[in-house]
Design a protein around this motif. Structure first.
Motif, short mmCIF file in Angstrom:
data_model
loop_
_atom_site.label_atom_id
_atom_site.label_comp_id
_atom_site.label_asym_id
_atom_site.label_seq_id
_atom_site.Cartn_x
_atom_site.Cartn_y
_atom_site.Cartn_z
N LYS A 189 0.84 -1.21 0.00
CA LYS A 189 0.00 0.00 0.00
C LYS A 189 0.87 1.26 0.00
N TRP A 230 2.37 1.72 -3.46
CA TRP A 230 1.39 2.22 -4.44
C TRP A 230 1.10 3.70 -4.21
N GLN A 231 0.97 4.08 -2.94
CA GLN A 231 0.71 5.48 -2.61
C GLN A 231 1.87 6.35 -3.09
N LEU A 291 -1.49 -0.93 -11.84
CA LEU A 291 -0.44 -0.56 -10.90
C LEU A 291 0.14 -1.83 -10.27
N TYR A 292 1.42 -2.06 -10.51
CA TYR A 292 2.06 -3.31 -10.09
C TYR A 292 2.91 -3.11 -8.86
N ALA A 293 2.99 -4.15 -8.05
CA ALA A 293 4.02 -4.25 -7.01
C ALA A 293 4.70 -5.59 -7.22
N VAL A 337 7.91 -1.15 -7.74
CA VAL A 337 6.56 -0.69 -8.05
C VAL A 337 6.60 -0.11 -9.46
N GLY A 350 4.13 0.97 -13.25
CA GLY A 350 2.86 1.16 -13.95
C GLY A 350 3.05 2.14 -15.08
N PHE A 398 -7.12 0.60 -12.17
CA PHE A 398 -6.92 1.28 -10.89
C PHE A 398 -7.75 2.57 -10.79
#
Lengths: 488, 194
Positions: A69, A72-73, A86-88, A100, A102, A274
């Protein structure tokens, strides 16, 4: 009696024609085959090269939903606009780094999920591109490389037909003496013993690029040009979701995964669509004992399980087609499998070279082709080494350096007009450049010099340099005493 | 899958035995040699089965084959003979028989370039038409086509290059492609369903 003679004559005709076809196909694709085999062999260790190129990136294996999280943030704050997907990328034993990404942007992560450096592995990418599309426009390059896969199948079939004693002589290896006989023995023995591997690599390699034209025709005829619909039939479609916008419950998704597939090892999580009503999460995970690249587990935004894509338990064809990638690159079963792939890939490279060497020895003349071939065979390893130095140590774009070094190698061999001396010079220069690369690396990345990765890579480079330095250097072809084998 | 890796040792032993037995079996034509060859293949199958019991069939079969290849190379290397430089071999000069058969390299290469791309297009079309006849899911048909196409192309390229009557083979390949192309066109315009 007559029928026996006729049969023998027919067999001899088949052998002769098969040998002819083998030679023509081999000569036409030989140089490309060498380049593809050598770069493919190295590409087995692609992830290791990526780590080696950027050793200062944080490495860790532990992560949780908070890390994802946070990442992504941080991505959304750094990117100009939110990505569609959006990848992790999660840490694994092979690649203990988190990333991370995208919409073409990407960052490595610290252990707490905060953003770190951007990936910088130009040399690995250059190597990968060289193997996949020869740095040609992607589609054309991919088709050409994959066509070589189909031609490798042709070479396998013609090779078997053109050597009626190939299996009977499978254990005869006569080294020394006549160079041509030695090359023929090495070529034939490695070819016959590597047969299962060669078929695997040829078929899977041909698949990657040749599927494009096939999909184009099939989609045009049967799907009104909609390739996505065809891919949905093969790989399965996306789930249809329509729900009010809410924060993605990553922890819920991980918990659901642990319930439905406790044995699965996740290696990336992606938020699809997303920030839209139809957003959902997918976790790609490997399963023990399965060659499938991954199973895709789908979750709603609240973390509830939607189902999987059936890549490990669906249609057999779907499972098979999703296993191609790991089979081709040897990315399964741990490091020792990569070493086995390295050895067998190197054997394929030797087969490519020895095949052309046999033809050079047989044709009865010695001209610029011998010199040019020597320049290619020994110029490519040197070019790869010099371009790695320029990229990793000097931060210079590697492709032009690779091409210039290759051109210089060619020019040197053509001017020297002595392939034996030229080969020795290029081998020793490669050995020297590998030593310089290793030395410069431990100086530039002094803080990482004691890591297992650095030690392993330096060890591998120095060993290769030693082999190249001390390898007996015999003339590739001996024009004054051309000999043909009695048995082959 | 069987827990534990203890079965890997017998698997490796069986694969090694397979390579060694083949070495002995392929040396002669007496019944003992034939038995050894059969035993060698059985050892390979048993080795793969052992490995599959530990790591599943997918890993087991793939790894058995690649490891067996390496073991074979090892047996070959161990039995390598050093040939003295003065060993008698038939010597020929620059006018010796060509490896490229009776026709010139130029013509053969032209044959390959004509048959290569032509065979590519034709086998792609033939593959698409053939897989539509398979009694499997649509997705399955496309997967089969993706592997059938390079296989057919490779075999066709060999067949055309090996042929003395290149024009006849080219005609056959073109005909196959044309018939398939017509079938696909008719299907595209909904005249027939394949």
């Amino acid at each position: 009696m007559n029928s026996k003679i006729t049969q023998r004559s027919k067999d001899q005709g088949l052998v002769k024609q098969s040998l002819s076809a083998h030679s023509v196909i081999g000569l036409t694709v030989g140089a490309l085959m060498y380049l593809i085999c050598l770069t493919g062999t190295l590409a087995v260790f692609m992830k290791t090269f990526e780590r080696w190129e950027q050793p200062e990136v944080a490495e860790f294996l532990h992560y949780d939903a908070v890390t994802v999280k946070t990442a992504w943030q941080a991505f959304i704050e750094n990117a100009e606009e939110p990505p569609h997907s959006l990848y992790a990328i999660l840490p694994t034993d092979d690649m203990p780094r988190m990333q991370v990404s995208g919409d073409g942007k990407s960052w490595y992560l610290q252990a707490d999920g905060s953003i770190g450096d951007q990936p910088r592995h130009e040399w690995s990418e250059m190597l990968e591109e060289l193997h996949i599309n020869l740095h040609l426009p992607t589609t054309i390059g991919l088709v050409i490389v994959s066509a070589c896969g189909a031609m490798l199948l042709a070479l396998i079939v013609s090779g078997i037909f053109s050597h009626p004693r190939i299996f009977k002589d499978a254990f005869k290896l006569r080294l020394g003496g006549n160079r041509h006989l030695e090359q023929a023995d090495i070529h034939n023995r490695l070819s016959v013993w590597g047969l299962p591997f060669h078929i695997m690599i040829a078929l899977t390699g041909a698949f990657f690029g040749l599927v494009g034209p096939l999909v184009f025709v099939a989609a045009t005829v049967f799907y009104d040009g909609d390739r996505g619909a065809l891919f949905d039939d093969v790989y399965g479609g996306d789930p249809v979701v329509d729900a009010p916008l809410q924060n993605l419950n990553v922890q819920g998704a991980f918990d659901s995964l642990a319930e439905v597939a406790p044995e699965a090892s996740a290696f990336y999580i992606v938020a699809q669509n997303f920030g839209q009503r139809d957003q959902f999460m997918e976790i790609a995970a490997t399963l023990p004992g399965r060659l499938s690249y991954s199973e895709m587990y789908r979750f709603a935004a609240d973390g509830s399980y939607l189902g999987n894509q059936g890549l490990t338990n669906g249609d057999a064809a779907r499972q098979w087609v999703y296993s191609v990638y790991r089979i081709h690159f040897g990315w399964f079963g741990g490091q020792w499998v990569k070493v086995v792939y390295l050895l067998l890939g190197f054997a394929m490279t030797v087969i490519s070279v020895s095949g052309i060497n046999i033809w050079l020895a047989r044709r009865g003349t010695k001209d610029w082709i011998n010199d040019s071939w020597c320049g290619l065979v020994w110029g490519v390893p040197l070019s790869l080494s010099v371009s790695a130095f320029s990229s990793v140590i000097l931060n210079v774009v590697p492709l032009p350096i690779l091409l210039i070094t290759l051109l210089c190698s060619q020019m040197y061999c053509l001017f020297a007009k002595d392939e034996k001396q030229a080969a020795i010079f290029l081998k020793k220069t490669t050995a020297f450049s590998l030593c310089i690369l290793s030395l410069a690396y431990v100086i530039v990345y002094a803080e990482q010099r004691a890591t297992p990765l650095t030690l392993g890579m330096v060890g591998a480079f120095i060993t290769t340099a030693l082999i190249l330095w001390v390898q007996p250097n015999r003339q590739v072809t001996n024009n004054r005493d051309l000999e043909i084998p009695v048995e082959n | 899958m069987v827990e534990g890796k203890f079965l890997l040792l017998p698997a490796l032993t069986l694969l090694s035995a397979s390579a060694v037995l083949l070495r002995k079996g392929w040396r002669g034509k007496q019944w003992q040699h034939r038995v050894m060859v059969v035993a060698a293949w059985l050892c390979l199958v048993a080795g793969a089965a052992c490995w599959s019991a530990v790591e599943g069939a997918e890993f087991g079969i793939t790894l058995s084959l690649v490891v067996w290849s390496l073991l074979g190379c090892l047996v070959v290397a161990l039995g390598a003979k050093w040939r003295p430089a003065n060993e008698r071999t038939k010597t020929r000069g620059a006018n010796g028989p060509s490896a490229l058969g009776d026709t010139g390299l130029g013509q053969k290469t032209l044959t390959f370039f004509v048959a290569g791309p032509l065979a590519m297009v034709c086998t792609a079309l033939v593959s698409i038409v053939l897989v539509r006849l398979l009694p499997t899911s649509v997705g399955g048909q496309w997967v089969v086509a993706a592997f059938l196409f390079p296989t057919l192309w490779g075999i066709t390229a060999f067949w055309v290059c090996a042929s003395l009557r290149f024009r006849r083979e080219a005609l056959i390949v073109t005909s196959g492609g044309l018939v398939s192309g017509v079938c696909l066109l008719l299907s595209f315009f909904s005249y027939v369903s394949i």
